[in-house]
Each structure stands twice: as structure tokens, then as C-alpha cells.
Design a protein around this motif. Structure first.
Motif: not given
Length: 604
Positions: A391-393, A553-556, A589-592
Motif C-alpha cells: 500500500i503506497v501513496g 513510502h520508499r517504493l524500492s 510512476a511519478d512517485m517512482w
């Protein structure tokens, strides 16, 4: 005299005396505790015996004086015997008072203990909303003051007020039958005047002392605030300004303290005037009766002794009145805490949660912490048994709220949450939380050893299992170099450990719990890159066997998730795998892209 630490907030309203006492009496006279009831009855009998002995002292002393009158030499032996009996009665009074305390102490302590346990247990049953809205210090202070007031209230009510009332009735009866109705009526009137004067002056003193305590708190707070900001004071050369501010509140406190202490002198002087005037009038009346042949010489001594004994507890009336009133306020505050209803309750006859695979489903969840602000707006998703959902955002999108709802710290205003098809509102909270483990972003540890904090994941864990959990969380190497190993104290809230060390302890205790459903709420946010990689491998291994919700929070850290949902303003705006979401060229994609750019800038 116990310190009066009440503040103006404490005295905002008078407590309902009878209602508060009725709430407390079941703890004093508990059902099924025959031994306690025997102790209470025995203590009451000792009180009566003590008062009887003390009342007899006046008669013994008076009889001894009568035997010493001219022409009574033949009664020397009897006079000596009466004097010895008088001394024995004085000793018996002290003996009975202490026996009374010994007999009753267990009852008082048990009542205090049970009420404190009931309050503590109820606090853990209250919702997270209650604890977030209340300062922890305020809550613990309510319990501390409430439990302390119980012992004080019991002592003064049972062993000061009640015996004094018994003694007053006995003295009035003796004066009426042995001397005259006038002396008995005058004594009763004196007590009424004494009580009225004491109450009025004590109320005045209470207001003064409350003001003094408020100023004392302000003085201490201002000094602490100034010293904590020592560097800021130096930056702006504000030493004289701070000294002036402190001097202002210190002067106010000094003036209030002078008024408070002077008021005590007025109380003491007024009480002494009333009691001594009554003593003089009563003895003068007795001497006049002796001159008329109505009373014996010993009667003068009898009146003096009885009044002196009656005045002794009355001298403490101001302190007793203030203490009892404050005790009632403190007890009522604790009872209000006990009466606070828990927001989250188990349904009547709720069964235990039966977990087969651990599938989690959110169906159209609507939730807000306040009625005027909705956090989740119709959120729906499903996680299959053994799957990992990330869950991200952006911040404030409602990611951590999902974890709190799954733990049922709150109930949603709309929709429902299912585990293996069972609505979590229909099962017991204890069984629900037993099947879920969490590694929170903000790890708080108990002020105990590292071993204790890891073992908190499962109370019956062996040393070997604790060590295995520490190894799995990659904290075993750190523990091995500590002189005390697993017995090393972590300090209050774990402040003796670094953020990364605390988070690894949290991971270890969750590994030890070994739940079928796992929540990782920014589980590696406090770790350096090397440790994060090692922990991430561990988390991926344990997640492979469990239903896992990863809040990140960190998508990696979530690229390997089976599925990712993207929250924005409380709604699911995108869902898919990492590669699918990148192809959408949307919010994910923008957050990444932004995080990758930040990472590249950090390595330059």
C-alpha cells in the motif's frame, strides 16, 4: 499534614459525596470476602473499646482527685490504684488505636489495590482514540491521586470522623446525665460553632492554597522552559528578560504563599479561641456547682479531661475536611475514568477468529477519525492467503489507517473488513489481534531488557526461540557484543537504542509471535542501506509464508509485491504490479521517478 497539591482545575466542581461513597463501598465490603468483613467488624469493635477506655480516663482521674481530698488519707491506696488505672487507660488507648490499624490495614490496602487494578484494566480496554486524546501523564495522575485518596479517606472517615462523632455523643450524654442539660447543650453548640468556623476558614484557605499551587506550577514550568531553551536565550542575549519573567511569577508565588500561611494562623487562633472559651465556661460552671455542693472536686477534672479529649481530634478538623473533600474529588475523577465506555466492544457471544489461510478483504471502507474529516472514501481491495499486498501513496492518504482498522482499533463508519470471510466486528478482539503481527514505523519499547522486549511477542517463548528471532531480525550480532547481552536495559521507550536497533527488536518480536497475517508499516524506515537490504531479505522470507500488507513510502522496498495499490485522498486510484503501474504512467510512476531522482542526487 499531607501536601495539598490540588489545582484550580481539580476544584472546578464539588463531587457528589454520597454517590462517590456508594461507588467505593463495594470495594470496602467486597462480596465473598468473609475475612475482610471480620476485620472491619473487629476494627469497629476496637474503635468502640478505645473510645470507652478513653472516656473512662476522665472518671478515673476525677475519682483519684476526690480520694485526695482532706480527711481521705485512708483512701491513699485507692487513689494510687486509680492513678495507675488512669495511666493504664492512657496506654490502652494507644494500644487499641494501633491494634485497630493493624487489623484494618489489609482491608484498606486490598480495597486500594482492587480499585487500582480495575482502573488499569479498564484503561487498556478503552479505544486508541481515548489514549490519543488524553495526556498519559494526566491519566496516570488521576489513578495515582485516586488510589492514594482511598487510604486517606478510609483513615479519616473511619478512624477520625466516626470516633469523634461517637465521643461527642458520649460526652454530651455524660454531661446531660451527670451535670445538666445546659452544659450538654452548650457543648453541642460549641461544636457546631467550631465546625462552622473551621469550614468557612478552610474554604477560604483552600482557594488561597489552590492559587499558590497554580503559581508554583507556573514558576517551575517557566524555569524549566527557560533552561531547556538555554541556547536560544544565549542567541538573543535574553538573560535579563528571562530573569525578569521568572522574578514576576516568583514574586506572585511568594505573595500567595504568605497569604496561605497567614490564613493558617487565623484558623489556629480562631479554633483555639472557641475551644478555650468553651473549656473556661464549662470548668467555671463546674467550679460554681462545686461551690454550691452540687459537684465534687473530681468533677472539675472530669469535665476538663473529657473536653480536652474531644478537642484533640477537633483541632485537626480543618485538615481532615480539606483532605476528605480533595479525596472525594480525586476518587470521583477516577470513577469517571472507570465509567468511560470503550468505543470498541466485542459483540455478545462473539466467537474466536478461525484463520485458515489468512485472506484479508476490505469492502467499500469509509472511515474518518472525526465526523468532519473523512480519511478513507470507499476503499476496497483483497489480499489472498499467502499473498503480499503493498500500500503506497502520498503522506496523509490513509495508509497507516488501514493497519489500525485491520487491528480493529477503530470501526469504520461504512463497509466491512473480512478475514477468511469472517467480519472482524463479529469475532473477539483478542483472537483477532492474536493472528496479526506488525512491525510499526514508530517502535516504542518497554523500559526493560532487550530479551524482555523480544519475548513480548510470545510470553511462553524459550531462550532459544528468542535468540532465533533475534538472528532472523539481524540484531543478534549487536546483542552479542553487549556486556549484558539479552539482559541489557533499553531505557524508557527504548531511548538507549538507535532507531535502527529499535526497529530490529520490533521485527524480532513479530517473528517470535509468528502470526499468519503480517503488517509491515515502514518496517525499514530507520535502517541504513546495508542493514535495510539484510532486513528486507528476512522480511521477504517470512512474508512468503504469510498474508502480508506492506505499507511503504520508499517504493524500492515493494517492487517484489504480488500487487500494489496506490492511495490518494483516501481512494484507491491505481492497482497492479510494479511493472504494470510504471506502464500506466500515473501517480505511482511519478512517485517512482521522483524517488529515483532523489536517490541519484544523493549518490553524486
Amino acid at each position: 499534614m499531607p501536601p495539598d497539591t490540588a489545582t484550580s482545575a481539580d476544584r472546578s466542581r464539588e463531587p457528589p459525596v454520597l454517590a462517590t461513597l456508594r461507588r467505593f463501598l463495594p470495594y470496602l465490603w467486597p462480596a465473598g470476602q468473609g475475612g475482610h468483613k471480620v476485620r472491619i467488624i473487629l476494627a469497629a469493635l476496637i474503635v468502640l473499646a478505645s473510645k470507652g477506655v478513653q472516656l473512662s480516663m476522665g472518671f478515673l482521674y476525677g475519682a483519684a482527685i476526690d480520694r485526695m481530698a482532706p480527711g481521705m488519707q485512708a483512701g491513699v491506696a485507692l487513689a494510687i490504684g486509680l492513678v495507675v488505672a488512669y495511666a493504664g487507660a492512657r496506654f490502652a488507648g494507644v494500644l487499641f488505636d494501633n491494634l485497630r490499624n493493624v487489623v484494618f490495614e489489609r482491608v484498606g490496602q486490598d480495597a486500594t489495590r482492587e480499585l487500582a487494578i480495575a482502573t488499569f484494566t479498564h484503561l487498556h480496554a478503552l479505544s486508541l482514540r481515548f489514549h490519543l486524546a488524553r495526556r498519559t501523564g494526566e491519566v496516570t495522575k488521576v489513578i495515582e491521586r485516586g488510589t492514594k485518596s482511598i487510604d486517606t479517606m478510609l483513615y479519616f472517615l473511619l478512624f477520625n470522623i466516626a470516633p469523634t462523632l461517637i465521643e461527642l455523643i458520649a460526652v454530651i450524654a455524660i454531661f446531660w446525665t451527670k451535670f445538666s442539660f445546659g452544659l450538654a447543650g452548650a457543648t453541642a453548640a460549641m461544636v457546631v460553632v467550631y465546625i462552622g468556623f473551621t469550614r468557612r476558614v478552610t474554604d477560604w484557605r483552600t482557594a488561597l492554597r489552590t492559587r499558590m499551587n497554580d503559581l508554583d506550577t507556573l514558576t517551575v514550568g517557566r524555569s524549566v522552559d527557560s533552561l531547556l531553551n538555554y541556547e536560544t536565550v544565549k542567541y538573543f542575549g535574553a538573560e535579563e528578560r528571562e530573569a525578569a519573567r521568572y522574578r514576576d511569577v516568583a514574586d506572585q508565588y511568594a505573595r500567595a504563599a504568605v497569604k496561605s500561611e497567614n490564613s493558617l494562623a487565623w484558623l489556629n487562633v480562631g479554633q483555639s479561641f472557641i475551644t478555650n472559651a468553651a473549656m473556661a465556661a464549662a470548668m467555671a460552671y463546674t467550679v460554681w456547682g462545686w461551690s454550691k455542693g452540687q459537684f465534687a472536686v473530681g468533677d472539675v477534672v472530669l469535665v476538663n479531661t473529657l473536653l480536652a479529649q474531644l478537642f484533640r481530634p477537633l483541632d485537626l478538623l480543618g485538615m481532615v475536611y480539606r483532605t476528605i473533600r480533595q479525596g472525594l474529588i480525586d476518587m470521583e475523577a477516577m470513577f469517571r475514568l472507570i465509567d468511560t465506555p470503550p468505543e470498541i466492544k466485542d459483540a455478545d457471544g462473539a466467537p474466536m477468529l478461525a484463520v485458515a489461510g489468512g485472506a484479508v478483504t476490505f469492502e467499500n471502507i469509509v472511515f474518518g477519525y472525526d465526523s468532519d474529516r473523512t480519511i478513507l472514501n470507499g476503499v476496497s481491495f483483497a489480499v489472498g492467503a499467502g499473498e503480499t499486498l503493498a500500500i503506497v501513496g502520498p503522506s496523509g492518504a490513509g495508509k497507516s489507517t488501514i493497519a489500525r482498522l485491520l487491528y480493529r482499533f477503530y470501526d469504520p463508519q461504512g463497509g466491512r473488513i473480512l478475514i477468511d470471510g469472517q467480519d472482524i466486528k463479529a469475532v473477539t478482539q483478542k483472537s483477532l489481534r492474536a493472528e496479526i503481527g506488525i512491525v510499526p514505523q514508530d517502535t516504542v519499547l518497554f523500559n526493560d531488557s532487550i530479551g524482555y522486549n523480544i519475548a513480548y511477542g510470545r510470553a511462553d517463548a524459550s531462550i532459544e526461540e528468542i535468540a532465533a528471532a533475534a538472528t532472523g531480525a539481524a540484531i543478534d550480532g549487536f546483542i552479542a557484543i553487549l556486556p549484558q547481552g539479552y539482559e541489557t536495559e533499553v531505557g524508557e521507550r527504548g531511548l538507549k537504542l538507535s532507531g535502527g536497533e529499535k526497529q530490529r527488536v520490533a521485527i524480532a518480536r513479530t517473528l517470535l509471535k509468528n502470526p499468519p497475517i503480517l503488517i509491515l508499516d515502514e518496517a525499514t524506515s530507520a535502517l541504513d542501506s546495508r542493514t535495510e537490504a539484510a532486513i528486507q531479505d528476512t522480511l521477504e522470507r517470512i512474508a512468503a509464508r504469510r498474508t502480508t500488507l506492506v505499507i511503504a513510502h520508499r517504493l524500492s522496498t515493494v517492487t517484489g509485491a504480488d500487487r500494489i495499490i496506490v492511495l490518494e485522498r483516501g481512494r484507491v486510484v491505481e492497482t497492479g504490479t510494479h511493472d504494470q503501474l510504471l506502464e500506466m504512467r500515473g501517480l505511482y510512476a511519478d512517485m517512482w521517478a521522483r524517488q529515483q531522482a532523489e536517490k541519484e542526487e544523493g549518490t553524486v
